[in-house]
Design an enzyme around this catalytic site. Structure first.
Site, PDB file in Angstrom:
ATOM      1  N   GLU A 119      48.835  57.290  56.841  1.00  0.00           N
ATOM      2  CA  GLU A 119      49.053  57.953  55.478  1.00  0.00           C
ATOM      3  C   GLU A 119      48.910  59.339  55.325  1.00  0.00           C
ATOM      4  N   GLY A 126      70.463  52.921  41.439  1.00  0.00           N
ATOM      5  CA  GLY A 126      69.422  52.790  42.162  1.00  0.00           C
ATOM      6  C   GLY A 126      68.949  53.559  43.259  1.00  0.00           C
ATOM      7  N   LYS A 167      75.078  42.624  46.317  1.00  0.00           N
ATOM      8  CA  LYS A 167      74.505  41.564  45.651  1.00  0.00           C
ATOM      9  C   LYS A 167      74.130  41.795  44.182  1.00  0.00           C
ATOM     10  N   HIS A 194      36.353  29.472  30.187  1.00  0.00           N
ATOM     11  CA  HIS A 194      35.354  29.661  31.367  1.00  0.00           C
ATOM     12  C   HIS A 194      36.001  28.585  32.359  1.00  0.00           C
ATOM     13  N   ASP A 203      66.041  53.466  38.869  1.00  0.00           N
ATOM     14  CA  ASP A 203      65.718  54.666  40.200  1.00  0.00           C
ATOM     15  C   ASP A 203      66.475  55.751  40.084  1.00  0.00           C
ATOM     16  N   GLY A 236      70.421  43.725  42.784  1.00  0.00           N
ATOM     17  CA  GLY A 236      70.216  45.025  43.469  1.00  0.00           C
ATOM     18  C   GLY A 236      69.122  45.067  44.387  1.00  0.00           C
ATOM     19  N   ALA A 280      51.402  54.415  53.025  1.00  0.00           N
ATOM     20  CA  ALA A 280      50.420  53.716  52.670  1.00  0.00           C
ATOM     21  C   ALA A 280      50.743  53.491  50.963  1.00  0.00           C
ATOM     22  N   GLY A 281      52.016  53.549  50.589  1.00  0.00           N
ATOM     23  CA  GLY A 281      51.987  53.368  49.173  1.00  0.00           C
ATOM     24  C   GLY A 281      52.072  51.719  48.911  1.00  0.00           C
TER      25      GLY A 281
HETATM   26  C1  LIG Z   1      60.215  46.575  49.747  1.00  0.00           C
HETATM   27  C2  LIG Z   1      60.296  46.852  48.347  1.00  0.00           C
HETATM   28  C3  LIG Z   1      59.488  46.098  47.307  1.00  0.00           C
HETATM   29  C4  LIG Z   1      59.611  46.533  45.814  1.00  0.00           C
HETATM   30  N1  LIG Z   1      58.542  45.953  45.356  1.00  0.00           N
HETATM   31  C5  LIG Z   1      58.564  46.210  44.063  1.00  0.00           C
HETATM   32  C6  LIG Z   1      57.886  45.349  43.096  1.00  0.00           C
HETATM   33  O1  LIG Z   1      57.028  44.555  43.590  1.00  0.00           O
HETATM   34  N2  LIG Z   1      57.814  45.542  41.777  1.00  0.00           N
HETATM   35  C7  LIG Z   1      58.502  46.666  41.323  1.00  0.00           C
HETATM   36  O2  LIG Z   1      58.562  46.750  40.104  1.00  0.00           O
HETATM   37  N3  LIG Z   1      59.422  47.478  42.043  1.00  0.00           N
HETATM   38  C8  LIG Z   1      59.382  47.235  43.409  1.00  0.00           C
HETATM   39  N4  LIG Z   1      60.487  47.788  44.148  1.00  0.00           N
HETATM   40  C9  LIG Z   1      61.053  48.783  43.580  1.00  0.00           C
HETATM   41  C10 LIG Z   1      62.504  48.227  42.978  1.00  0.00           C
HETATM   42  O3  LIG Z   1      63.035  47.425  43.966  1.00  0.00           O
HETATM   43  C11 LIG Z   1      63.326  49.292  42.252  1.00  0.00           C
HETATM   44  O4  LIG Z   1      62.537  49.989  41.458  1.00  0.00           O
HETATM   45  C12 LIG Z   1      64.464  48.582  41.534  1.00  0.00           C
HETATM   46  O5  LIG Z   1      65.181  47.836  42.040  1.00  0.00           O
HETATM   47  C13 LIG Z   1      65.278  49.616  40.723  1.00  0.00           C
HETATM   48  O6  LIG Z   1      66.190  49.069  39.899  1.00  0.00           O
HETATM   49  P1  LIG Z   1      67.576  49.610  39.557  1.00  0.00           P
HETATM   50  O7  LIG Z   1      68.325  48.706  38.805  1.00  0.00           O
HETATM   51  O8  LIG Z   1      67.451  50.995  39.260  1.00  0.00           O
HETATM   52  O9  LIG Z   1      68.347  49.904  41.032  1.00  0.00           O
HETATM   53  P2  LIG Z   1      68.580  48.918  42.457  1.00  0.00           P
HETATM   54  O10 LIG Z   1      67.947  47.620  42.473  1.00  0.00           O
HETATM   55  O11 LIG Z   1      68.342  49.757  43.585  1.00  0.00           O
HETATM   56  O12 LIG Z   1      70.107  48.359  42.072  1.00  0.00           O
HETATM   57  C14 LIG Z   1      71.214  49.332  42.175  1.00  0.00           C
HETATM   58  C15 LIG Z   1      72.453  48.506  42.492  1.00  0.00           C
HETATM   59  O13 LIG Z   1      73.489  49.354  42.386  1.00  0.00           O
HETATM   60  C16 LIG Z   1      74.396  49.141  43.515  1.00  0.00           C
HETATM   61  N5  LIG Z   1      75.334  50.244  43.611  1.00  0.00           N
HETATM   62  C17 LIG Z   1      74.780  51.595  44.020  1.00  0.00           C
HETATM   63  N6  LIG Z   1      75.808  52.516  44.019  1.00  0.00           N
HETATM   64  C18 LIG Z   1      76.902  51.830  43.572  1.00  0.00           C
HETATM   65  C19 LIG Z   1      78.241  51.955  43.485  1.00  0.00           C
HETATM   66  N7  LIG Z   1      78.847  53.107  43.660  1.00  0.00           N
HETATM   67  N8  LIG Z   1      79.172  51.176  42.918  1.00  0.00           N
HETATM   68  C20 LIG Z   1      78.701  49.940  42.479  1.00  0.00           C
HETATM   69  N9  LIG Z   1      77.476  49.472  42.793  1.00  0.00           N
HETATM   70  C21 LIG Z   1      76.481  50.318  43.168  1.00  0.00           C
HETATM   71  C22 LIG Z   1      73.610  48.828  44.602  1.00  0.00           C
HETATM   72  O14 LIG Z   1      74.302  47.863  45.552  1.00  0.00           O
HETATM   73  C23 LIG Z   1      72.240  47.977  43.948  1.00  0.00           C
HETATM   74  O15 LIG Z   1      72.623  46.539  43.847  1.00  0.00           O
HETATM   75  C24 LIG Z   1      60.297  47.542  45.625  1.00  0.00           C
HETATM   76  C25 LIG Z   1      61.295  47.998  46.419  1.00  0.00           C
HETATM   77  C26 LIG Z   1      61.333  47.920  47.849  1.00  0.00           C
HETATM   78  C27 LIG Z   1      62.133  48.372  48.543  1.00  0.00           C
HETATM   79  C1  LIG Z   2      32.721  17.888  35.901  1.00  0.00           C
HETATM   80  C2  LIG Z   2      32.592  18.616  34.650  1.00  0.00           C
HETATM   81  C3  LIG Z   2      33.643  19.897  34.506  1.00  0.00           C
HETATM   82  C4  LIG Z   2      33.521  20.827  33.564  1.00  0.00           C
HETATM   83  N1  LIG Z   2      34.534  21.658  33.493  1.00  0.00           N
HETATM   84  C5  LIG Z   2      34.416  22.872  32.454  1.00  0.00           C
HETATM   85  C6  LIG Z   2      35.243  23.710  32.705  1.00  0.00           C
HETATM   86  O1  LIG Z   2      36.082  23.963  33.515  1.00  0.00           O
HETATM   87  N2  LIG Z   2      35.238  24.535  31.522  1.00  0.00           N
HETATM   88  C7  LIG Z   2      34.507  24.306  30.475  1.00  0.00           C
HETATM   89  O2  LIG Z   2      34.510  25.230  29.599  1.00  0.00           O
HETATM   90  N3  LIG Z   2      33.688  23.426  30.383  1.00  0.00           N
HETATM   91  C8  LIG Z   2      33.495  22.229  31.476  1.00  0.00           C
HETATM   92  N4  LIG Z   2      32.584  21.377  31.308  1.00  0.00           N
HETATM   93  C9  LIG Z   2      31.691  21.326  30.136  1.00  0.00           C
HETATM   94  C10 LIG Z   2      30.536  22.233  30.193  1.00  0.00           C
HETATM   95  O3  LIG Z   2      30.017  21.877  31.636  1.00  0.00           O
HETATM   96  C11 LIG Z   2      29.611  22.121  29.118  1.00  0.00           C
HETATM   97  O4  LIG Z   2      30.569  22.254  27.857  1.00  0.00           O
HETATM   98  C12 LIG Z   2      28.537  23.099  29.217  1.00  0.00           C
HETATM   99  O5  LIG Z   2      27.865  22.745  30.040  1.00  0.00           O
HETATM  100  C13 LIG Z   2      27.687  22.993  27.880  1.00  0.00           C
HETATM  101  O6  LIG Z   2      26.709  23.969  27.909  1.00  0.00           O
HETATM  102  P1  LIG Z   2      25.428  23.805  27.238  1.00  0.00           P
HETATM  103  O7  LIG Z   2      24.454  25.047  27.634  1.00  0.00           O
HETATM  104  O8  LIG Z   2      25.592  23.249  25.639  1.00  0.00           O
HETATM  105  O9  LIG Z   2      24.691  22.560  28.013  1.00  0.00           O
HETATM  106  P2  LIG Z   2      24.503  22.349  29.404  1.00  0.00           P
HETATM  107  O10 LIG Z   2      25.138  22.807  30.440  1.00  0.00           O
HETATM  108  O11 LIG Z   2      24.663  20.636  29.486  1.00  0.00           O
HETATM  109  O12 LIG Z   2      22.774  22.556  29.728  1.00  0.00           O
HETATM  110  C14 LIG Z   2      21.809  21.928  28.924  1.00  0.00           C
HETATM  111  C15 LIG Z   2      20.657  22.243  29.949  1.00  0.00           C
HETATM  112  O13 LIG Z   2      19.623  21.732  29.178  1.00  0.00           O
HETATM  113  C16 LIG Z   2      18.567  21.122  30.043  1.00  0.00           C
HETATM  114  N5  LIG Z   2      17.838  20.068  29.317  1.00  0.00           N
HETATM  115  C17 LIG Z   2      18.253  19.179  28.457  1.00  0.00           C
HETATM  116  N6  LIG Z   2      17.056  18.679  27.851  1.00  0.00           N
HETATM  117  C18 LIG Z   2      16.113  19.542  28.143  1.00  0.00           C
HETATM  118  C19 LIG Z   2      14.594  19.342  27.725  1.00  0.00           C
HETATM  119  N7  LIG Z   2      14.263  18.425  26.806  1.00  0.00           N
HETATM  120  N8  LIG Z   2      13.827  20.391  28.117  1.00  0.00           N
HETATM  121  C20 LIG Z   2      14.385  21.381  29.049  1.00  0.00           C
HETATM  122  N9  LIG Z   2      15.730  21.324  29.258  1.00  0.00           N
HETATM  123  C21 LIG Z   2      16.414  20.303  29.067  1.00  0.00           C
HETATM  124  C22 LIG Z   2      19.409  20.453  30.919  1.00  0.00           C
HETATM  125  O14 LIG Z   2      18.850  20.162  32.125  1.00  0.00           O
HETATM  126  C23 LIG Z   2      20.345  21.435  31.227  1.00  0.00           C
HETATM  127  O15 LIG Z   2      20.315  22.174  32.231  1.00  0.00           O
HETATM  128  C24 LIG Z   2      32.831  20.452  32.422  1.00  0.00           C
HETATM  129  C25 LIG Z   2      31.752  19.530  32.335  1.00  0.00           C
HETATM  130  C26 LIG Z   2      31.771  18.422  33.521  1.00  0.00           C
HETATM  131  C27 LIG Z   2      30.827  17.410  33.627  1.00  0.00           C
END
Ligand SMILES: Cc1cc2nc3c(=O)[nH]c(=O)nc-3n(C[C@H](O)[C@H](O)[C@H](O)COP(=O)(O)OP(=O)(O)OC[C@H]3O[C@@H](n4cnc5c(N)ncnc54)[C@H](O)[C@@H]3O)c2cc1C
Ligand SMILES: Cc1cc2nc3c(=O)[nH]c(=O)nc-3n(C[C@H](O)[C@H](O)[C@H](O)COP(=O)(O)OP(=O)(O)OC[C@H]3O[C@@H](n4cnc5c(N)ncnc54)[C@H](O)[C@@H]3O)c2cc1C
Lengths: 467, 64, 467
Positions: free
Chosen positions: A204, A145, A38, A446, A312, A41, A182-183
């Site tokens: 392994e 391959g 297919k 964040h 490969d 590969g 265990a690769g």
């Molecule tokens: C279970 C498993 C999981 C894997 N997971 C990963 C992963 O997550 N990440 C990763 O990078 N690699 C992974 N690999 C490795 C990866 O699959 C290989 O490194 C990759 O497929 C190599 O690519 P290739 O093109 O060299 O050969 P292949 O993918 O082996 O392809 C070769 C092709 O040539 C064909 N062929 C062979 N001889 C002939 C012929 N004489 N005439 C016509 N056609 C022919 C075969 O049918 C095949 O389709 C995994 C391998 C396995 C077995």
């Molecule tokens: C629901 C929600 C989701 C959010 N999600 C994200 C996100 O995913 N990513 C992101 O980057 N931002 C997010 N934000 C925004 C983020 O929370 C704010 O930008 C960030 O908290 C600002 O930081 P700060 O230190 O300026 O103030 P604050 O975090 O508001 O802290 C100020 C602190 O000062 C204290 N304070 C105030 N006045 C006084 C005082 N007079 N005396 C003593 N202490 C005082 C308060 O009690 C408070 O603890 C989210 C906001 C909300 C409401």
């Protein structure tokens, strides 16, 4: 016998071959791609994609169980793993069809059949009903391959002793599964199967699961696996198995020769892969493979002019994204452009899609020291990020390995939720030779998990906040 | 890309500059090696190039 | 009356104030922080964090419903929103305690109470039982944040007419909810409540939901919301409401003066926020606020020497990460370092944690053209990434706005799963002045959603593969 003349013939339509084909069409080459199974590969059909589809369904299943904490009652009696299986097949099919669409759109000729190289510039394809096609090509890319490697005494029968392909094709869950290896693939199957309730044992030979990863990353995953009752045996090998009435009886030998027998319903062997280089006509080109791999130069040229090999079949990491990149480089070389030669191994990301996810590139601290760097590392815990706490994903950490002199980033090892995505920011810093302060001084939204990346870089600058 | 080559020849070693700064300098015919960088670690960044004198001796137009 | 002498007094312990405090301690200053409510401010206690905790639980709930497709039967009768509420509170409490721990660790003195600035260098704090403390400080940072803005005719009673705080504190779900204001907060509440089954109506004065975001991003979210039966009324304002036997009867006026009445159980008003600058003694400093905001210079200095203002009291975007960054800059200026002045508004990420997520920075194409750039944009669809298809998240796209001359990245607008994380790679490219080819040529792990970022950059180079 039909005949085709083309600028570039590509043998194999995996992520190496089909990406190369598209890139070549973009650069104006006439392209023919030959595929015996297919489009897409291993990766799309029996690798990356169906495994990630299963992982996604496993996550849905796990979330459903977490919903019990909200008062929702689950009746699992109707749970049908067959539907999980079907979803994984439909993702694979959809993407394989997508490759077919891309071939058409880019006017790439697809020839279905098994190709053999007869001589430089000539491939014979044997299709259905033994139909032969001769493809004459100015250039050839070999992208055939790899396939699962079996180990002596554990031949795949795909009923009780499974390869990764057999495991992906299961339509029912085994009750008890032993996984040898265990690769990344072994750990992903452990994650999938145990999520759905299978009793998993992971075996392994080396001293940690994910032997290629940073020891701390491995430890976090091992701890999580143990919590989930996945049994882990490291420094252990399987000696053999017997089929008994109770199931497969598998004999293991652990550290200091300690023997142990485990009973399971199925055995999954994922200890490695073999390049498909035996039956493609290499001998007709005079190319000698090395341990099955095809030797190549900086642009993936073989020793024979106008013949390239990528993916490969080459002894670079067996990963889809490596295959694709190699395809692009080879094609740009063929088209007379001047691509950057080869791939810096320290810029290849690795990703394991377990929960927690594990993603990394480059050197561990120990390896960096061995290479002569004055290396240090920082480790920022996920629990220091509000998003991790709010999303109940506080396990994990970002480790950055760097040179204390130049501050060069040498490697990154991220363990935790969404690690496989947030790694890319660090990888971009590395690949563009940015410094920790470039990442540290950038505002991160964040609350996100990417804030852990910022904090780990701030640690290098002595300015981390949430630790 | 002749400008990039020239710069590699005219300076001894690596000029620290952001890729964008390099590109703008190349397009405007400015020798990036002659610019003092204000970015991280003394890197030449876009605004340094935009405030640098062009060949004609005038500051490059900033903005577009 | 007790007295404290300190290098730096910070009024308010939100993400502006507490981050500033930690950074100041790192730089060797003696720091006192004054907080009248809980450490962590709005963000940790009644903002970012509890809202994201609710969103996470909503996702678990939605996944549980998706699990029905696998044959799992759900009995929702016992579903208890109170437990969702409790989880959100425990995340907030845990993080607020964490800030307390960080204050101790960094030897920052915390004074509980309401602070008023009496004169430059002097703050009076009124604590429990009217206990007074005088804080003498060489420098003061005002970080008192903001509170919900009510609109005429819709005063918060926090029973039927809610502010965001009231909505976060709900222990039971309303059956029908009308939300006035479809900014980030309004859309997030729509997402949360409708996930759990509340009938939601979203009302927005301007012509699209998320008025600050790219129109295409808004469209994708609107389409998804409509699929989920969230009613959307744009170009519509609320005229008033009546409490009736059937609930609140809310009168709306749509385009061309068309009137419409909607009945709901609760009304959530999230149309804006007001800076807390009225009762902190600005008049004693001779500082005149502008529309409630404190005018500041490049390092967040006010017109009064040694008095700074950061976060929501300043007229920069009201976001937690902006408040934190401003705190760091102000403190570094106080400590005599030379931080980069101000924040480039084009480098501020914005994130909306709906499903799909929406994340962006910088300019839209139209705004870039208005600014005189020769701007173009690429849009790469999520469905072009294997990971998106495998994880049933094929809706969405990555849009990159760039200058066609220099190839400078001008903005990014990502809509889809994990958008809030994968944006950071693009933002790093922008903030470090990298070019599209730097991202395009980097190997991205397969299969990840980050591949969409790579492909969108390759589009700029004419080299995208999966489209
Ligand atoms: C279970 C498993 C999981 C894997 N997971 C990963 C992963 O997550 N990440 C990763 O990078 N690699 C992974 N690999 C490795 C990866 O699959 C290989 O490194 C990759 O497929 C190599 O690519 P290739 O093109 O060299 O050969 P292949 O993918 O082996 O392809 C070769 C092709 O040539 C064909 N062929 C062979 N001889 C002939 C012929 N004489 N005439 C016509 N056609 C022919 C075969 O049918 C095949 O389709 C995994 C391998 C396995 C077995
Ligand atoms: C629901 C929600 C989701 C959010 N999600 C994200 C996100 O995913 N990513 C992101 O980057 N931002 C997010 N934000 C925004 C983020 O929370 C704010 O930008 C960030 O908290 C600002 O930081 P700060 O230190 O300026 O103030 P604050 O975090 O508001 O802290 C100020 C602190 O000062 C204290 N304070 C105030 N006045 C006084 C005082 N007079 N005396 C003593 N202490 C005082 C308060 O009690 C408070 O603890 C989210 C906001 C909300 C409401």
């Amino acid at each position: 016998m039909s005949e085709i003349s083309t600028d570039l013939a590509i043998l194999g339509a995996g992520p190496g071959g089909y990406v190369a084909a598209i890139r070549a069409a973009q650069l104006g080459l006439k392209v023919t791609i030959i595929e015996k199974e297919k489009l897409g590969g291993v990766c799309l059909n029996i690798g990356c994609i169906p495994s990630k589809a299963l992982i996604h369904q496993a996550e849905i299943f796990r979330h459903a169980r977490e919903a019990e904490a909200l008062g929702i009652k689950l009746d699992l009696s109707g749970f049908d793993y067959g539907r999980v299986f079907k979803k994984s097949r439909s993702a694979a099919d959809r993407l394989s069809k997508g490759v077919g669409f891309l071939m058409k759109k880019n006017e790439i000729q697809v020839v279905n059949g098994t190709g053999t190289i007869l001589e430089p510039g000539l491939i014979e394809v044997t299709g259905a009903e033994n139909k032969k096609t001769q493809v004459k090509a100015k250039n050839i890319i070999i992208a055939t391959g790899s396939r699962p490697r079996s180990i002596p005494g554990f031949d795949f029968n795909e009923k009780t002793v499974l390869s990764s392909t057999g495991a992906l094709m299961l339509e029912e869950l085994p009750k008890r599964l032993v996984i040898l290896g265990a690769g990344a693939i072994g750990c992903e199957f452990a994650h999938i199967m145990s999520s759905f309730g299978t009793e998993v044992t992971l075996v392994e030979m080396l001293d940690q699961i994910l032997p290629a990863e940073d020891p701390d990353a491995s430890k976090v995953l091992a701890a999580d696996f143990k919590k989930r009752k996945i049994a882990i045996h490291v420094k252990t090998r399987a000696l053999g198995y017997k089929e008994t009435k109770e199931g497969l009886s598998i004999e293991l030998e652990g550290p200091e020769g300690k023997k142990n027998t485990i009973t399971a319903d199925k055995l999954l062997v994922v200890t490695g892969r073999v390049p498909n280089t035996g039956e493609i006509g290499l001998e007709n080109l005079g190319i000698a493979s090395e341990k099955g791999f095809i030797p190549v130069g900086d642009f993936y040229q073989t020793t024979v002019p106008h013949v390239y090999a990528i993916g490969d079949v080459v002894s670079t990491p067996l990963l889809a994204h490596v295959a694709s990149k190699e395809g692009e480089i080879a094609v740009e070389h063929i088209a007379g452009h001047s691509p950057a030669p080869g791939i810096d191994p320290n810029l290849i990301p690795s990703a394991v899609y377990t929960e927690p996810e594990i993603a990394s590139f480059g050197l561990t601290k120990d390896k960096a020291i061995l290479k002569g760097f004055s290396a240090a590392e920082t480790s920022f815990p996920y629990r220091g990020a509000g998003k991790a706490v709010a999303t109940e994903a506080a396990e994990g950490m970002v480790k950055i390995v760097y040179d204390t002199g130049s501050k060069e980033i040498l490697g990154a090892h991220i363990t935790g939720s969404r690690a496989t995505e947030i790694l890319h920011e660090v990888l971009l810093a590395k690949s563009s030779e940015l410094l920790p302060e470039d990442v540290a001084s950038m505002i991160h939204a964040h609350p996100t998990l990417s804030e852990t990346v910022m904090e780990s870089m701030k640690m290098i600058e002595g300015a981390a906040i949430h630790i | 890309k002749p400008a990039a080559k020239k710069e590699a020849v005219t300076t001894d070693g690596w000029v620290k500059a952001s890729p964008l700064a390099r590109e703008i300098a190349r397009q405007r015919g400015i020798d990036i090696a002659a610019i003092e960088g204000s970015g991280p670690g003394g890197r030449v960044v876009k605004k340094d190039v935009e405030s640098a004198p062009t060949r004609a001796g005038r500051p490059a137009a900033s903005g577009f």
